[in-house]
Write an enzyme that holds these catalytic residues in place. Structure first.
Site, PDB file in Angstrom:
ATOM      1  N   CYS A 231      -5.875   3.911   3.859  1.00  0.00           N
ATOM      2  CA  CYS A 231      -7.207   4.213   3.345  1.00  0.00           C
ATOM      3  C   CYS A 231      -7.524   3.276   2.165  1.00  0.00           C
ATOM      4  O   CYS A 231      -7.422   2.065   2.288  1.00  0.00           O
ATOM      5  CB  CYS A 231      -7.300   5.684   2.987  1.00  0.00           C
ATOM      6  SG  CYS A 231      -8.967   6.251   2.586  1.00  0.00           S
ATOM      7  N   VAL A 232      -7.905   3.814   1.014  1.00  0.00           N
ATOM      8  CA  VAL A 232      -8.222   2.967  -0.134  1.00  0.00           C
ATOM      9  C   VAL A 232      -7.004   2.149  -0.564  1.00  0.00           C
ATOM     10  O   VAL A 232      -7.143   1.046  -1.105  1.00  0.00           O
ATOM     11  CB  VAL A 232      -8.735   3.817  -1.316  1.00  0.00           C
ATOM     12  CG1 VAL A 232      -9.092   2.943  -2.504  1.00  0.00           C
ATOM     13  CG2 VAL A 232      -9.948   4.635  -0.902  1.00  0.00           C
TER      14      VAL A 232
END
Length: 572
Positions: A302-303
């Site tokens: 993800c991030v």
């Protein structure tokens, strides 16, 4: 056009819902309603509906409503094709069936209205999201006076269910969030995040964990995992049987993992540059020094994938190429398609954040948690309103939901930079458009084979957006990129261990195609995608060598046992 503020609109809807007159309006045919909240909202947003389309929708609606009324008059139970109304109590009494059926009919009409507005695509998306939020909130299942299941429970328990529900509601109000699981059943380091390891480095941004090998030999090149900083790392290490960390260790990898700090006021000025330079790049350098390897396998979720990719690009601009491979799980590099999160991002909303916390401040974790819960309100909000408060049921223990509630704060400057430069202006994909940690960012300069994973039902990182990374990485050598598509969503698709033999995944060696063409010619396989990833890692892990005798080294001695202190700091 007015600023789209979901939280303000949500509060307004809730104030209307407790008004009995408003509820009665909802139960009437749409043609006889006074202006509804949805109509007011459409007007406020400057949206219009073609009169011919509106007339058609109203005519179709009245025909369906007339049939529903006739069925009700002869006590014919309507078909309630919605799991919220699947319990027998909704079908055993005509009035409750009619209540649910009329709600579903009105919901279809409102969504048809939202889909028919004449407005730019982004405005239309916001309108659809806002109307869906209102529809979800107005379900008769959400109110004691219209929920027959809760009423039956109240009678059977002689009022005890309501008393318990009120107690649980008051406790949640004290916490500032809805309880989705029995949080007392879990403790970080005791029955979640239990993989054996040692913290071998720390600074104000993160602790670095080195996990204990479980094999007699390990791959020469270690694996560095960078999880998202908007959540705790232990989504990758929930239980031994579904731990991505444990799986990688069992495949013969020396695994290092970044455990991000939970920011407080002392980190109120921390920037995106800091997360790249003092976070990911520093972690890479420490792993290189401990392992004595110039090349390491890198991993981002993800991030975390956005962070590690940016870090590798910055290092490439400095003439350094430390990655033997790069794994990206449900990661956005190209922010053209950002799914439903797009409704929370526009110039006015980003400016508001910048004015409040852009130079100094903290974004509370509970704000992020509330935003993500609103993306699946029926599952993550109203489901628990019904069970916890109306029925007085205690939520059962569930490790994933415990992790979901263990939110993390973010430094305001870091968050605002990320919001503007990625979600709003989509500059990360443009070579040289951004300067990070003193270097121009060009993702195409990352010199490493890439394994990119997307989840087919992901509402946070649409799989097509994850696939778009393959066009940015290794632009002159597409055959160095591998894309794998898994079933299910953002979390469940990733945390899918082979032993459970659940779901399926798709592969296609051609990554130069557009996403739909890729899927059309892809091959579906039963079970978990993890073995595909394991084979990729093994290919780039180097030869097998003896396991390290101690964690860390003389320069980076053991600090404390995993999972460390940082992950135990709660945002609330």
């Amino acid at each position: 056009m007015k600023t789209f503020d979901p939280q303000a609109m949500y509060s307004e809807w809730m104030s209307q819902l407790v008004n009995q007159d408003k509820w009665q309006e909802w139960m009437k045919p749409a043609a006889t309603m006074n202006p509804m909240p949805a109509a007011d909202m459409l007007k406020d947003l400057g949206a219009q509906i073609d009169q011919a389309t509106m007339t058609r929708l109203q005519t179709e609606y009245m025909q369906e409503f007339g049939k529903l009324w006739q069925d009700f008059a002869i006590s014919k139970i309507p078909d309630l094709n919605d799991r919220r109304f699947s319990a027998p109590d909704w079908h055993n009494h005509a009035m409750h069936s009619y209540s649910a059926a009329s709600y579903l009919l009105n919901a279809r009409f409102l969504m048809a209205m939202a889909e028919s507005v004449q407005a730019p695509i982004k405005t239309k998306q916001k309108i659809g999201f806002a109307v869906q939020q209102m529809i979800d909130a107005m379900s008769p299942a959400n109110f004691l006076v219209t929920n027959p299941e809760a009423q039956s429970k109240l009678i059977e328990s002689k009022g005890e269910s309501l008393a318990k529900g009120i107690t649980q509601m008051l406790a949640d109000m004290q916490k500032g969030r809805i309880s989705q699981t029995d949080e007392s059943a879990f403790e970080v380091g005791k029955n979640v995040a239990t993989s054996a390891g040692t913290v071998v480095y720390e600074n104000r941004l993160f602790q670095l964990i080195q996990y204990q090998p479980t094999t007699k030999t390990v791959h020469q090149r270690p694996l560095l995992m960078v999880p998202p900083c908007i959540n705790k790392f232990y989504i990758l290490d929930l239980q031994p049987e579904n731990s991505v960390v444990r799986y990688a260790v069992d495949q013969g990898h020396t695994v290092f993992l970044v455990s991000w700090a939970n920011p407080d006021e002392s980190m109120a000025e921390v920037s995106w540059n800091d997360y790249i330079e003092d976070g990911a790049i520093q972690a890479i350098k420490v792993v290189q020094k401990i392992s004595k390897q110039d090349k390491i396998n890198t991993f981002g979720f993800c991030v975390g994938g956005t962070i590690v990719s940016t870090a590798l690009s910055v290092l490439a601009a400095r003439g350094e190429h430390p990655a033997s491979s790069l794994t990206l799980l449900t990661t956005l590099l190209d922010f053209t398609q950002t799914g439903v999160l797009d409704v929370f991002v526009d110039e006015m909303q980003v400016k508001m954040r910048e004015q409040t916390i852009g130079s100094r401040g903290i974004l509370p974790g509970k704000d992020l948690a509330s935003t993500f819960s609103s993306l699946r309100a029926n599952d993550l909000v109203w489901n628990y309103v019904q069970s916890n408060y109306l029925k007085g049921e205690a939520p059962p223990p569930f490790d994933l939901l415990y992790w979901n509630a263990d939110s993390t704060n973010l430094p305001g400057p870091m968050f605002c930079w990320y919001l503007r430069n990625t979600y709003l202006e989509n500059k990360l994909k443009q070579p040289g458009a951004l300067t990070v940690a003193g270097s121009k960012v060009d993702l195409g300069k990352i010199d490493a084979p890439c394994f990119v994973y997307g989840s087919r039902e992901d509402h946070i990182v649409p799989w097509q957006a994850a696939y778009a990374s393959t066009a940015l990485l290794n632009p002159r050598h597409k055959n160095r990129n591998r894309f794998v598509l898994g079933a299910s969503g953002h979390i469940a698709g990733v945390v899918n261990p082979p032993a459970k033999k659940k779901r399926s995944y798709w592969t296609n060696e051609q990554t130069g195609l557009d996403s739909e063409s890729w899927l059309a010619s892809a091959t579906e396989h039963p079970g978990s995608w993890w073995p595909e990833w394991s084979a990729f890692l093994a290919e780039h892990g180097g030869k097998m060598v003896k396991i390290p005798t101690i964690p860390g080294n003389a320069d980076f001695p053991a600090i404390e046992a995993a999972p460390g202190r940082y992950v135990k700091v709660r945002a609330d």
